[in-house]
Design a protein around this motif. Structure first.
Motif, PDB file in Angstrom:
ATOM      1  N   LEU A   9       0.834  -1.207   0.000  1.00  2.57           N
ATOM      2  CA  LEU A   9       0.000   0.000   0.000  1.00  2.57           C
ATOM      3  C   LEU A   9       0.868   1.255   0.000  1.00  2.57           C
ATOM      4  O   LEU A   9       0.587   2.217  -0.722  1.00  2.57           O
ATOM      5  CB  LEU A   9      -0.924  -0.002   1.214  1.00  2.57           C
ATOM      6  CG  LEU A   9      -1.804   1.243   1.412  1.00  2.57           C
ATOM      7  CD1 LEU A   9      -2.751   1.426   0.237  1.00  2.57           C
ATOM      8  CD2 LEU A   9      -2.578   1.157   2.717  1.00  2.57           C
ATOM      9  N   ILE A  10       1.923   1.264   0.813  1.00  3.01           N
ATOM     10  CA  ILE A  10       2.826   2.421   0.871  1.00  3.01           C
ATOM     11  C   ILE A  10       3.482   2.670  -0.484  1.00  3.01           C
ATOM     12  O   ILE A  10       3.574   3.811  -0.954  1.00  3.01           O
ATOM     13  CB  ILE A  10       3.888   2.221   1.964  1.00  3.01           C
ATOM     14  CG1 ILE A  10       3.236   2.249   3.347  1.00  3.01           C
ATOM     15  CG2 ILE A  10       4.978   3.287   1.873  1.00  3.01           C
ATOM     16  CD1 ILE A  10       4.175   1.907   4.479  1.00  3.01           C
ATOM     17  N   PHE A 171      -5.899   9.765  -1.470  1.00  2.00           N
ATOM     18  CA  PHE A 171      -7.071   9.519  -0.642  1.00  2.00           C
ATOM     19  C   PHE A 171      -8.008   8.493  -1.275  1.00  2.00           C
ATOM     20  O   PHE A 171      -8.591   7.663  -0.572  1.00  2.00           O
ATOM     21  CB  PHE A 171      -7.836  10.820  -0.389  1.00  2.00           C
ATOM     22  CG  PHE A 171      -9.025  10.636   0.515  1.00  2.00           C
ATOM     23  CD1 PHE A 171      -8.841  10.455   1.873  1.00  2.00           C
ATOM     24  CD2 PHE A 171     -10.311  10.625   0.008  1.00  2.00           C
ATOM     25  CE1 PHE A 171      -9.929  10.263   2.717  1.00  2.00           C
ATOM     26  CE2 PHE A 171     -11.399  10.432   0.835  1.00  2.00           C
ATOM     27  CZ  PHE A 171     -11.208  10.262   2.200  1.00  2.00           C
ATOM     28  N   ARG A 172      -8.158   8.539  -2.598  1.00  2.00           N
ATOM     29  CA  ARG A 172      -9.026   7.560  -3.262  1.00  2.00           C
ATOM     30  C   ARG A 172      -8.475   6.151  -3.062  1.00  2.00           C
ATOM     31  O   ARG A 172      -9.233   5.203  -2.823  1.00  2.00           O
ATOM     32  CB  ARG A 172      -9.156   7.881  -4.751  1.00  2.00           C
ATOM     33  CG  ARG A 172     -10.100   6.914  -5.484  1.00  2.00           C
ATOM     34  CD  ARG A 172     -10.337   7.361  -6.922  1.00  2.00           C
ATOM     35  NE  ARG A 172     -11.137   6.396  -7.647  1.00  2.00           N
ATOM     36  CZ  ARG A 172     -12.459   6.334  -7.601  1.00  2.00           C
ATOM     37  NH1 ARG A 172     -13.134   7.199  -6.860  1.00  2.00           N
ATOM     38  NH2 ARG A 172     -13.128   5.425  -8.290  1.00  2.00           N
ATOM     39  N   LEU A 173      -7.155   6.001  -3.181  1.00  2.03           N
ATOM     40  CA  LEU A 173      -6.538   4.696  -2.957  1.00  2.03           C
ATOM     41  C   LEU A 173      -6.775   4.231  -1.521  1.00  2.03           C
ATOM     42  O   LEU A 173      -7.126   3.068  -1.280  1.00  2.03           O
ATOM     43  CB  LEU A 173      -5.036   4.769  -3.239  1.00  2.03           C
ATOM     44  CG  LEU A 173      -4.217   3.514  -2.912  1.00  2.03           C
ATOM     45  CD1 LEU A 173      -4.686   2.333  -3.748  1.00  2.03           C
ATOM     46  CD2 LEU A 173      -2.729   3.774  -3.139  1.00  2.03           C
ATOM     47  N   VAL A 178      -9.549   0.737   2.337  1.00  2.00           N
ATOM     48  CA  VAL A 178     -10.321   0.593   3.574  1.00  2.00           C
ATOM     49  C   VAL A 178     -11.534  -0.297   3.334  1.00  2.00           C
ATOM     50  O   VAL A 178     -11.841  -1.202   4.117  1.00  2.00           O
ATOM     51  CB  VAL A 178     -10.764   1.974   4.099  1.00  2.00           C
ATOM     52  CG1 VAL A 178     -11.859   1.821   5.151  1.00  2.00           C
ATOM     53  CG2 VAL A 178      -9.590   2.714   4.703  1.00  2.00           C
ATOM     54  N   SER A 179     -12.234  -0.044   2.223  1.00  2.00           N
ATOM     55  CA  SER A 179     -13.425  -0.835   1.895  1.00  2.00           C
ATOM     56  C   SER A 179     -13.074  -2.298   1.636  1.00  2.00           C
ATOM     57  O   SER A 179     -13.813  -3.205   2.012  1.00  2.00           O
ATOM     58  CB  SER A 179     -14.123  -0.247   0.664  1.00  2.00           C
ATOM     59  OG  SER A 179     -14.487   1.096   0.893  1.00  2.00           O
ATOM     60  N   ALA A 180     -11.928  -2.525   0.997  1.00  2.00           N
ATOM     61  CA  ALA A 180     -11.538  -3.894   0.638  1.00  2.00           C
ATOM     62  C   ALA A 180     -11.021  -4.683   1.838  1.00  2.00           C
ATOM     63  O   ALA A 180     -11.202  -5.903   1.897  1.00  2.00           O
ATOM     64  CB  ALA A 180     -10.479  -3.856  -0.456  1.00  2.00           C
ATOM     65  N   ASN A 181     -10.389  -4.009   2.799  1.00  2.00           N
ATOM     66  CA  ASN A 181      -9.738  -4.715   3.903  1.00  2.00           C
ATOM     67  C   ASN A 181     -10.402  -4.501   5.261  1.00  2.00           C
ATOM     68  O   ASN A 181      -9.975  -5.096   6.248  1.00  2.00           O
ATOM     69  CB  ASN A 181      -8.268  -4.284   4.006  1.00  2.00           C
ATOM     70  CG  ASN A 181      -7.458  -4.702   2.800  1.00  2.00           C
ATOM     71  OD1 ASN A 181      -6.946  -5.816   2.734  1.00  2.00           O
ATOM     72  ND2 ASN A 181      -7.335  -3.801   1.835  1.00  2.00           N
ATOM     73  N   VAL A 185      -6.087   1.363   8.764  1.00  2.00           N
ATOM     74  CA  VAL A 185      -4.657   1.592   8.553  1.00  2.00           C
ATOM     75  C   VAL A 185      -4.387   2.424   7.292  1.00  2.00           C
ATOM     76  O   VAL A 185      -3.551   3.343   7.327  1.00  2.00           O
ATOM     77  CB  VAL A 185      -3.890   0.247   8.498  1.00  2.00           C
ATOM     78  CG1 VAL A 185      -2.433   0.471   8.086  1.00  2.00           C
ATOM     79  CG2 VAL A 185      -3.946  -0.443   9.853  1.00  2.00           C
ATOM     80  N   PRO A 186      -5.055   2.158   6.149  1.00  2.00           N
ATOM     81  CA  PRO A 186      -4.804   2.971   4.946  1.00  2.00           C
ATOM     82  C   PRO A 186      -5.082   4.457   5.160  1.00  2.00           C
ATOM     83  O   PRO A 186      -4.367   5.310   4.631  1.00  2.00           O
ATOM     84  CB  PRO A 186      -5.757   2.371   3.911  1.00  2.00           C
ATOM     85  CG  PRO A 186      -5.970   0.970   4.363  1.00  2.00           C
ATOM     86  CD  PRO A 186      -5.974   1.044   5.862  1.00  2.00           C
ATOM     87  N   ILE A 187      -6.130   4.790   5.935  1.00  2.00           N
ATOM     88  CA  ILE A 187      -6.440   6.191   6.216  1.00  2.00           C
ATOM     89  C   ILE A 187      -5.314   6.822   7.036  1.00  2.00           C
ATOM     90  O   ILE A 187      -4.911   7.963   6.790  1.00  2.00           O
ATOM     91  CB  ILE A 187      -7.781   6.303   6.972  1.00  2.00           C
ATOM     92  CG1 ILE A 187      -8.943   5.821   6.089  1.00  2.00           C
ATOM     93  CG2 ILE A 187      -8.020   7.738   7.433  1.00  2.00           C
ATOM     94  CD1 ILE A 187      -9.191   6.664   4.864  1.00  2.00           C
TER      95      ILE A 187
END
Length: 216
Positions: A9-10, A171-173, A178-181, A185-187
């Protein structure tokens, strides 16, 4: 999320940050000179110029940026039958929006310089260009740097609104991940990215202000 997923993700955010930085850079590149032009129109004594500029400022500053993004993305398809690419629609909306705010900052900086200083320069034999370059401009820059720095930091955060029209930025990523996992943490990671970018912007304007004080 696993450490491997977080690392991926990073890396993906680093790639998508190019879109965020591109949107930021192009907005600054176009909005800064446009804002100066609008400020000149706003200060014009000709009502034919001043009134349309005032209307533009009212619309751009009085309506949400998210609505402007949607408008500039969908409007061309209704008029010309073809919409703008998502990224360039975002650049257009951001440029027109921020030019309005920059214009008022420019105007405030210019009007903060006392008229008596221009008159004194004229008495001393300075030309208009010399007066502007040696007396007015340095003071204008000093006045506008703090609010400009604030607007640039807001711009970094506002780039997240581009996801409204499907621009794949940080932010879109994060939102998609967030929705997928089902993880926040992504936020958090996206917040760190925005924080770092704003720290750089803040440091840059702080250095510029210190240099102006040094050469004062």
């Amino acid at each position: 999320m696993s450490l491997e997923a977080i690392w991926k993700l990073i890396v993906q955010m680093l790639l998508d940050s190019r879109v965020t930085l591109g949107l930021f850079a192009l907005t600054a590149l176009f909005a800064l000179p446009l804002g100066l032009l609008v400020a000149c129109g706003r200060m014009s004594r000709l009502k034919l110029i001043q009134w349309p500029v005032r209307a533009y400022l009212l619309v751009m500053r009085g309506t949400p940026l998210i609505l402007q993004l949607i408008f500039f993305y969908f409007m061309p398809s209704y008029i010309f039958g073809q919409s703008l690419p998502r990224f360039w629609a975002a650049v257009l909306a951001f440029t027109l929006n921020y030019a309005a705010y920059f214009a008022e900052i420019y105007r405030g900086g210019i009007e903060a310089v006392a008229v008596g200083q221009r008159e004194a320069a004229a008495v001393l034999g300075f030309s208009r260009s010399q007066t502007f370059g040696r007396i007015v401009l340095p003071q204008v820059v000093k006045h506008i740097l703090p609010p400009m720095g604030n607007e640039f930091m807001v711009l970094v955060k506002d780039t997240a609104l581009a996801q409204t029209i499907g621009v794949m930025e940080i932010f879109r990523l994060a939102n998609t991940t967030v929705s997928a996992n089902a993880s926040l943490v992504p936020i958090f990671i996206a917040g760190v990215f925005y924080l770092v970018m704003n720290a750089i912007v803040s440091k840059g304007f702080s250095i510029a202000e210190k240099r102006l004080d040094y050469y004062k």
